[in-house]
Design a protein around this motif. Structure first.
Motif, PDB file in Angstrom:
ATOM      1  N   TYR A 151       0.984  -1.217  -0.027  1.00 61.37           N
ATOM      2  CA  TYR A 151      -0.001   0.071   0.017  1.00 61.37           C
ATOM      3  C   TYR A 151       0.880   1.255  -0.021  1.00 61.37           C
ATOM      4  CZ  TYR A 151      -3.717  -3.035   0.798  1.00 61.37           C
ATOM      5  OH  TYR A 151      -4.603  -4.236   0.829  1.00 61.37           O
ATOM      6  N   SER A 152       0.565   2.078  -0.972  1.00 65.21           N
ATOM      7  CA  SER A 152       1.546   3.249  -1.078  1.00 65.21           C
ATOM      8  C   SER A 152       1.197   4.192   0.125  1.00 65.21           C
ATOM      9  CB  SER A 152       0.984   4.183  -2.389  1.00 65.21           C
ATOM     10  OG  SER A 152       1.573   5.350  -2.621  1.00 65.21           O
ATOM     11  N   LYS A 153       2.437   4.979   0.428  1.00 62.61           N
ATOM     12  CA  LYS A 153       2.501   6.116   1.445  1.00 62.61           C
ATOM     13  C   LYS A 153       2.216   7.330   0.847  1.00 62.61           C
ATOM     14  CE  LYS A 153       5.244   3.286   4.618  1.00 62.61           C
ATOM     15  NZ  LYS A 153       6.466   3.264   5.656  1.00 62.61           N
ATOM     16  N   GLU A 154       2.013   7.396  -0.451  1.00 63.79           N
ATOM     17  CA  GLU A 154       1.797   8.595  -1.058  1.00 63.79           C
ATOM     18  C   GLU A 154       0.284   9.293  -0.858  1.00 63.79           C
ATOM     19  OE1 GLU A 154       1.781  10.629  -5.543  1.00 63.79           O
ATOM     20  OE2 GLU A 154       2.913   8.700  -5.254  1.00 63.79           O
ATOM     21  N   ILE A 155       0.113  10.309  -0.435  1.00 59.72           N
ATOM     22  CA  ILE A 155      -1.275  11.060  -0.008  1.00 59.72           C
ATOM     23  C   ILE A 155      -2.248  10.839  -1.396  1.00 59.72           C
ATOM     24  CG2 ILE A 155      -2.656  12.915   0.462  1.00 59.72           C
ATOM     25  CD1 ILE A 155      -0.785  11.698   2.727  1.00 59.72           C
ATOM     26  N   ASP A 156      -3.261  10.354  -1.305  1.00 57.38           N
ATOM     27  CA  ASP A 156      -4.482  10.266  -2.247  1.00 57.38           C
ATOM     28  C   ASP A 156      -5.306  11.512  -2.110  1.00 57.38           C
ATOM     29  OD1 ASP A 156      -6.210   8.126  -4.168  1.00 57.38           O
ATOM     30  OD2 ASP A 156      -7.361   9.579  -3.149  1.00 57.38           O
ATOM     31  N   LYS A 157      -5.151  12.387  -3.083  1.00 57.28           N
ATOM     32  CA  LYS A 157      -5.626  13.790  -3.006  1.00 57.28           C
ATOM     33  C   LYS A 157      -7.303  13.689  -2.746  1.00 57.28           C
ATOM     34  CE  LYS A 157      -2.122  16.216  -5.759  1.00 57.28           C
ATOM     35  NZ  LYS A 157      -1.777  16.960  -6.901  1.00 57.28           N
ATOM     36  N   GLU A 158      -7.879  12.506  -3.437  1.00 53.35           N
ATOM     37  CA  GLU A 158      -9.391  12.418  -3.189  1.00 53.35           C
ATOM     38  C   GLU A 158      -9.779  12.262  -2.008  1.00 53.35           C
ATOM     39  OE1 GLU A 158     -12.942   9.572  -4.770  1.00 53.35           O
ATOM     40  OE2 GLU A 158     -11.239   9.656  -5.801  1.00 53.35           O
ATOM     41  N   ASN A 159      -9.060  11.383  -1.324  1.00 55.70           N
ATOM     42  CA  ASN A 159      -9.306  10.790   0.190  1.00 55.70           C
ATOM     43  C   ASN A 159      -8.549  11.496   1.165  1.00 55.70           C
ATOM     44  OD1 ASN A 159     -11.167   8.525  -0.452  1.00 55.70           O
ATOM     45  ND2 ASN A 159      -9.382   8.058  -1.784  1.00 55.70           N
ATOM     46  N   ASN A 160      -7.579  12.333   0.897  1.00 55.51           N
ATOM     47  CA  ASN A 160      -6.689  13.287   1.596  1.00 55.51           C
ATOM     48  C   ASN A 160      -6.042  12.369   2.964  1.00 55.51           C
ATOM     49  OD1 ASN A 160      -5.663  15.522   2.637  1.00 55.51           O
ATOM     50  ND2 ASN A 160      -7.412  15.571   4.184  1.00 55.51           N
ATOM     51  N   MET A 161      -5.573  11.142   2.215  1.00 52.27           N
ATOM     52  CA  MET A 161      -4.946  10.068   2.984  1.00 52.27           C
ATOM     53  C   MET A 161      -4.201   9.068   2.101  1.00 52.27           C
ATOM     54  SD  MET A 161      -6.634   7.556   5.755  1.00 52.27           S
ATOM     55  CE  MET A 161      -7.255   8.467   6.718  1.00 52.27           C
ATOM     56  N   SER A 162      -3.125   8.648   2.600  1.00 54.08           N
ATOM     57  CA  SER A 162      -2.335   7.649   1.782  1.00 54.08           C
ATOM     58  C   SER A 162      -3.188   6.398   1.916  1.00 54.08           C
ATOM     59  CB  SER A 162      -1.138   7.462   2.314  1.00 54.08           C
ATOM     60  OG  SER A 162      -0.984   6.649   3.469  1.00 54.08           O
ATOM     61  N   PRO A 163      -3.055   5.328   0.966  1.00 56.12           N
ATOM     62  CA  PRO A 163      -3.683   4.030   0.963  1.00 56.12           C
ATOM     63  C   PRO A 163      -3.067   3.282   2.079  1.00 56.12           C
ATOM     64  CG  PRO A 163      -3.355   4.477  -1.266  1.00 56.12           C
ATOM     65  CD  PRO A 163      -2.774   5.533  -0.478  1.00 56.12           C
ATOM     66  N   TYR A 164      -1.888   3.690   2.402  1.00 57.27           N
ATOM     67  CA  TYR A 164      -1.226   3.038   3.666  1.00 57.27           C
ATOM     68  C   TYR A 164      -1.718   3.403   4.739  1.00 57.27           C
ATOM     69  CZ  TYR A 164       2.843   1.509   6.898  1.00 57.27           C
ATOM     70  OH  TYR A 164       3.449   1.054   7.873  1.00 57.27           O
ATOM     71  N   GLU A 165      -1.841   4.316   5.157  1.00 58.59           N
ATOM     72  CA  GLU A 165      -2.501   4.944   6.494  1.00 58.59           C
ATOM     73  C   GLU A 165      -3.985   4.442   6.396  1.00 58.59           C
ATOM     74  OE1 GLU A 165      -1.297   6.312   9.137  1.00 58.59           O
ATOM     75  OE2 GLU A 165       0.787   6.253   8.137  1.00 58.59           O
ATOM     76  N   ASN A 166      -4.801   4.685   5.285  1.00 60.29           N
ATOM     77  CA  ASN A 166      -6.151   3.994   5.202  1.00 60.29           C
ATOM     78  C   ASN A 166      -6.252   2.531   5.687  1.00 60.29           C
ATOM     79  OD1 ASN A 166      -8.943   4.380   4.620  1.00 60.29           O
ATOM     80  ND2 ASN A 166      -8.637   2.885   3.030  1.00 60.29           N
ATOM     81  N   MET A 167      -5.242   1.821   5.256  1.00 58.56           N
ATOM     82  CA  MET A 167      -5.250   0.087   5.540  1.00 58.56           C
ATOM     83  C   MET A 167      -4.865   0.211   7.066  1.00 58.56           C
ATOM     84  SD  MET A 167      -6.176  -2.518   4.743  1.00 58.56           S
ATOM     85  CE  MET A 167      -6.617  -1.991   2.925  1.00 58.56           C
TER      86      MET A 167
END
Length: 330
Positions: A151-167
């Motif tokens: 899972y990427s640690k790059e911030i997803d602009k649409e969700n204002n969070m990285s996939p890594y933090e979300n997971m």
């Protein structure tokens, strides 16, 4: 009716389990009694206490009856304490005689007070819905095999969070779901694109709760909705019956995978609502995974179903890159 062959197969398994338990128990008693004959005497005295109480109910007069019953209960308690002490002193664990059973709830009989034990229900689920394949998958698909590295640690602009933090947050919610399963009634919908770990986490949760001796049914929405149709229109099918559909309502955890892949009819939507609603009313947890977006869910299902999902379920979004593709091309 459930097919008689299925019943016979399960009951035959319990006969073997029961015979094996009796054999193990006999062997353990022989070892224990040989080392401490007094424990055998106590067991024999304890086995007579129920008979003595029954006789007092029949033969003792009203004034003597309760005093006699109380004296037997006091003696029984003293004998149990003495047995516990002697077991410890002679190197036997407190559950030395109990661990011969696979299920200590029903002592490997499958029934408790003429009702199905949870272990019987799970056997029925496993055979009727071919959960044996899931059991094999759970050896490899469990929390110990889950990795956040994909899972990427790059911030997803649409969700204002990285996939890594979300997971990481999702994993925490899953852990709490399992830890608080007996205390807090919760339902979850995992939604998002394919290949993000929704089904994998469903199976991880299934394994943890099966290990805690909870009844768990994992079924795809396609098979669940086909079951609704078969129940209505194919009455002669042996493997389709009301009792199994009742288990869908009754299991401790129902997991419905791939919601949105099923063939939808007015009948199946009505049946699906009944399942969802009855489980909410009976405080039975449900976990749903889907590739549908919230808007897709609203458009595809009745307002009653949508109301229950958004009102009673924690909607958990998965986002990021397809993990399966990442693994394939690494």
């Amino acid at each position: 009716m459930i097919s008689s062959n299925l019943y016979k197969e399960i009951l035959a398994e319990y006969e073997v389990l029961s015979d094996n338990a009796k054999k193990k128990l006999k062997e353990k008693k022989e070892i224990c009694y040989k080392k401490c004959p007094r424990i055998k005497e106590i067991d024999e005295e304890l086995s007579m206490s129920g008979i003595k109480i029954a006789k007092s109910v029949i033969y003792a007069n009203k004034d003597e009856k309760q005093n006699y019953i109380n004296s037997i209960k006091d003696l029984t308690q003293k004998l149990k304490l003495e047995k516990e002490r002697l077991m410890y002193e002679n190197g036997f664990s407190a559950n030395y005689f109990d661990d011969v059973y696979i299920c200590n709830k029903c002592n490997d009989t499958g029934f408790i007070n003429n009702e199905y034990c949870d272990c019987f229900k799970q056997k029925l689920i496993n055979k009727a819905y071919d959960m044996s394949n899931l059991a094999n998958l759970l050896k490899t698909e469990n929390f110990s095999k889950f990795s956040l590295d994909y899972y990427s640690k790059e911030i997803d602009k649409e969700n204002n969070m990285s996939p890594y933090e979300n997971m990481k947050l999702i994993m925490r919610k899953c852990s709490l779901f399992i830890e608080e399963f007996d205390e807090k009634f919760k339902n979850m919908v995992f939604y998002g694109d394919t290949g993000l770990g929704k089904t994998f986490l469903c199976k991880c949760i299934a394994k943890e709760l099966l290990d805690k001796e909870k009844t768990v049914l994992y079924v795809t929405s396609f098979n669940l909705f086909r079951m609704f149709e078969n129940e209505r229109f194919n009455k002669n099918l042996e493997n389709v019956n009301k009792e199994l559909l009742n288990l869908v309502k009754d299991v401790d955890l129902l997991i419905i995978d791939d919601l949105g892949t099923e063939f939808i009819t007015n009948l199946s939507l009505t049946e699906f609502f009944e399942i969802v609603n009855s489980r909410i009313l009976n405080k039975k947890s449900t976990l749903i995974s889907t590739n549908l977006s919230p808007n897709d869910i609203t458009e595809s299902y009745s307002s009653r179903i949508v109301s229950r999902l958004y009102g009673e379920y924690d909607m958990i979004k998965f986002f990021g890159k397809d993990i399966r593709l990442l693994k394939r091309f690494q």
